[in-house]
Design an enzyme around this catalytic site. Structure first.
Site, PDB file in Angstrom:
ATOM      1  CG  HIS A 170      -2.023  -0.800   1.516  1.00  0.00           C
ATOM      2  ND1 HIS A 170      -1.310  -1.932   2.028  1.00  0.00           N
ATOM      3  CD2 HIS A 170      -2.926  -0.644   0.522  1.00  0.00           C
ATOM      4  CE1 HIS A 170      -2.614  -3.440   2.108  1.00  0.00           C
ATOM      5  NE2 HIS A 170      -3.423  -2.664   1.959  1.00  0.00           N
ATOM      6  CG  ASP A 202       1.859  -1.088   3.918  1.00  0.00           C
ATOM      7  OD1 ASP A 202       1.027  -0.811   4.626  1.00  0.00           O
ATOM      8  OD2 ASP A 202       1.508  -2.399   2.891  1.00  0.00           O
ATOM      9  CD  GLU A 245      -7.618  -8.126  -1.204  1.00  0.00           C
ATOM     10  OE1 GLU A 245      -7.129  -7.601  -1.779  1.00  0.00           O
ATOM     11  OE2 GLU A 245      -7.375  -8.827  -0.111  1.00  0.00           O
ATOM     12  CD  GLU A 257      -7.258 -11.641   1.386  1.00  0.00           C
ATOM     13  OE1 GLU A 257      -6.714 -11.293   1.050  1.00  0.00           O
ATOM     14  OE2 GLU A 257      -7.462 -11.594   3.080  1.00  0.00           O
ATOM     15  CG  HIS A 300     -11.216 -11.015   1.805  1.00  0.00           C
ATOM     16  ND1 HIS A 300     -11.519 -10.565   1.277  1.00  0.00           N
ATOM     17  CD2 HIS A 300     -11.032 -11.284   2.671  1.00  0.00           C
ATOM     18  CE1 HIS A 300      -9.760  -9.238   1.725  1.00  0.00           C
ATOM     19  NE2 HIS A 300     -10.145 -10.167   2.850  1.00  0.00           N
ATOM     20  CG  ASP A 324      -4.420 -10.451  -1.391  1.00  0.00           C
ATOM     21  OD1 ASP A 324      -3.183 -10.523  -2.252  1.00  0.00           O
ATOM     22  OD2 ASP A 324      -4.982  -9.780  -0.883  1.00  0.00           O
ATOM     23  CG  ASP A 357     -10.045 -11.295   7.064  1.00  0.00           C
ATOM     24  OD1 ASP A 357      -9.721 -11.993   6.487  1.00  0.00           O
ATOM     25  OD2 ASP A 357      -9.186  -9.934   6.596  1.00  0.00           O
ATOM     26  CG  ASP A 368      -5.587 -11.800   6.600  1.00  0.00           C
ATOM     27  OD1 ASP A 368      -6.510 -11.951   6.574  1.00  0.00           O
ATOM     28  OD2 ASP A 368      -5.813 -10.152   7.184  1.00  0.00           O
ATOM     29  CG  ASP A 424      -3.861  -9.688   2.667  1.00  0.00           C
ATOM     30  OD1 ASP A 424      -2.719  -9.598   3.700  1.00  0.00           O
ATOM     31  OD2 ASP A 424      -4.778  -9.583   2.097  1.00  0.00           O
TER      32      ASP A 424
HETATM   33  C1  XUL Z   1      -7.768  -6.453   3.735  1.00  0.00           C
HETATM   34  C2  XUL Z   1      -7.269  -7.224   2.418  1.00  0.00           C
HETATM   35  C3  XUL Z   1      -6.251  -6.075   2.146  1.00  0.00           C
HETATM   36  C4  XUL Z   1      -6.170  -5.874   0.613  1.00  0.00           C
HETATM   37  C5  XUL Z   1      -5.089  -4.715   0.671  1.00  0.00           C
HETATM   38  O1  XUL Z   1      -8.818  -8.139   4.266  1.00  0.00           O
HETATM   39  O2  XUL Z   1      -6.860  -8.050   2.579  1.00  0.00           O
HETATM   40  O3  XUL Z   1      -4.830  -6.222   2.800  1.00  0.00           O
HETATM   41  O4  XUL Z   1      -5.480  -7.234   0.102  1.00  0.00           O
HETATM   42  O5  XUL Z   1      -5.914  -3.076   0.551  1.00  0.00           O
HETATM   43 CO    CO Z   2      -6.241  -9.028   0.751  1.00  0.00          CO
END
Ligand code: XUL
Ligand code: CO
Length: 442
Positions: A105, A108, A236, A272, A275, A300, A311, A313, A343
């Site tokens: 990003h 970042d 996304e 993702e 998600h 992702d 979420d 991750d 991610d």
């Molecule tokens: C949030 C997510 C973010 C996006 C980029 O859930 O996945 O990290 O991938 O903004």
């Molecule tokens: Co993501």
């Protein structure tokens, strides 16, 4: 630009393939980047990326407690020296993992930026530095994205904010970050609509927000063509979190949105797994839907936690789940400009620098195992033949007549009655097929 700050990971050499019998935790057991699978090198199939935000930015804070990591490249002000150290750490880590891509990003890669002006000029400088590191290390940018969810001004969204002044700031950030991504030779540009949605309909003009969203997304596409960016614009999907409802709910919802604003073919999806499960789908379902609708972009890779549905991750170690997704993806030609971006983050208690390696090594090897398993399934299990047989009737006389331009509800119903059609169920052989998956798992 010479990397004067490294090494941050002095006791770790470049991670290499040692094979399944190796018990070295800092080696790949399955990822052999040059190994040919279904006619393509593993590295080219998977196109893996390390993400900036979870790996280098996050200090281990959560909503209940402060950071636990104490990374040597962080400082409390997040000033310019911290941004430079973080970049040095990022390229050292990526080089040691021997993976080709990274993602970021805008916020970042820069120091804390007081104003929109400061963010623009800091990004300009960071882009130059990133370019120099890319040159020096041979690493490439899978995608860049503008963060339109962390700054307090974006509490009610970026492109869907009720206040045009906020939306103008969001558009400036997108313009700058898309330009930076283009300059860095990025393969894609991502928009994750984290705050494009609402917490309550009582204060939300849903019709206006979606119309604005469509209009401004069209401008992103126009700008991409204006500057000659050849990569894909990706949305996304995620149904909720942080908002109670997000407009980019899932791939099918995005398809409807894009077709409404005449953007099909111009915008693809970044899928993702965590998600996907939040929206009540499987990872494989989202991939199959994107492939079927011609919307596949990038992935992702991560997973949630079966217990709580957040979420979280986490690094996805579920080889079976990834295999099922790859079985949908690979026959369509696989990833084009996309890749597998980790991610994913280590747990808050995993506070050693080595844990960053263990997390990624596990994620890489799970992808490699899934690729080998999916290739085996595609080659041996004849999944396509099985489907072709199941749907063979649609290639026969009855199926073709029913679908012909001249048929109608009456003509089909009359034919069913005249021929006394009495369709019977045929087994879908689900258990047989699931056993094939298990037999192919590497
Ligand atoms: C949030 C997510 C973010 C996006 C980029 O859930 O996945 O990290 O991938 O903004
Ligand atoms: Co993501």
């Amino acid at each position: 630009m010479s990397n004067t700050h490294a090494p941050f990971f002095p006791d770790v050499d470049r991670i290499s393939y040692e094979g399944p019998s190796s018990d070295n935790p800092l080696a790949y057991q399955h990822y052999a980047k040059d190994q040919i699978v279904l006619g393509k090198r593993m590295e080219d199939h998977l196109r893996m990326a390390v993400c900036y935000w979870h790996t280098y930015c996050w200090d281990g804070f959560d909503i209940f407690g402060a950071g636990t990591f104490g990374r040597p490249w962080h400082n409390p002000q997040n000033d310019r020296s911290a941004a430079d150290l973080k970049m040095a750490a990022a390229f050292e880590f990526l080089t040691k993992l021997d993976l080709p891509f990274y993602c970021f990003h805008d916020v970042d890669v820069v120091e804390a930026s007081e104003s929109p002006e400061a963010l623009s000029s800091n990004l300009e400088r960071a882009t130059e530095n990133l370019g120099a590191y890319q040159e020096q290390t041979g690493k490439r940018l899978l995608w860049g994205t503008a963060n339109l969810f962390s700054h307090p001004r974006y509490a009610a969204g970026g492109l869907t904010n009720p206040d045009p002044e906020v939306t103008a700031c969001a558009i400036r950030q997108i313009r700058d970050c898309l330009n930076a991504t283009h300059r860095l030779g990025g393969e894609n540009y991502v928009l994750w609509g984290g705050r494009e949605g609402y917490d309550t309909l009582l204060n939300t003009d849903l019709t206006r927000e979606l119309e604005n969203f469509g209009r401004f997304l069209s401008m992103v596409v126009e700008h991409k063509h204006k500057i000659g960016f050849k990569g894909k614009i990706l949305i996304e999907p995620k149904p909720h979190e942080p908002m109670y409802h997000q407009y980019d709910f899932d791939t099918a919802t995005i398809y409807g949105f894009l077709s409404r604003f005449d953007l099909l073919g111009e915008v693809h999806v970044n899928i993702e797994p965590n998600h996907s499960t939040l929206s009540g789908h499987s990872f494989a379902h989202e991939i199959a839907t994107a492939v079927s609708l011609g919307m596949m972009g990038s992935i992702d890779i991560n997973c949630g936690n079966y217990q709580n549905g957040w979420d979280t991750d986490q690094f996805n170690l579920d080889v079976r789940d990834i295999t099922l997704a790859l079985v949908e993806l690979l026959p369509s030609g696989g990833l084009d400009t996309g890749g597998f971006n980790f991610d994913a983050k280590v747990r808050r208690q995993s506070s050693d620098l080595h844990d960053l390696f263990y997390g990624h090594i596990g994620g890489v090897d799970a992808l490699a195992r899934a690729l080998l398993s999916a290739a085996d399934l595609i080659e041996r299990a004849n999944l396509k033949d099985n489907k072709d047989k199941r749907y063979a009737g649609w290639e026969g006389d009855l199926g073709k007549t029913m679908l012909s331009a001249s048929s109608s509800l009456d003509s089909i119903a009359n034919q069913a009655s005249a021929q006394k059609l009495d369709g019977r169920h045929t087994s879908g052989r689900q258990e047989y097929l699931e056993n094939m998956i298990n037999r192919s798992l590497v």
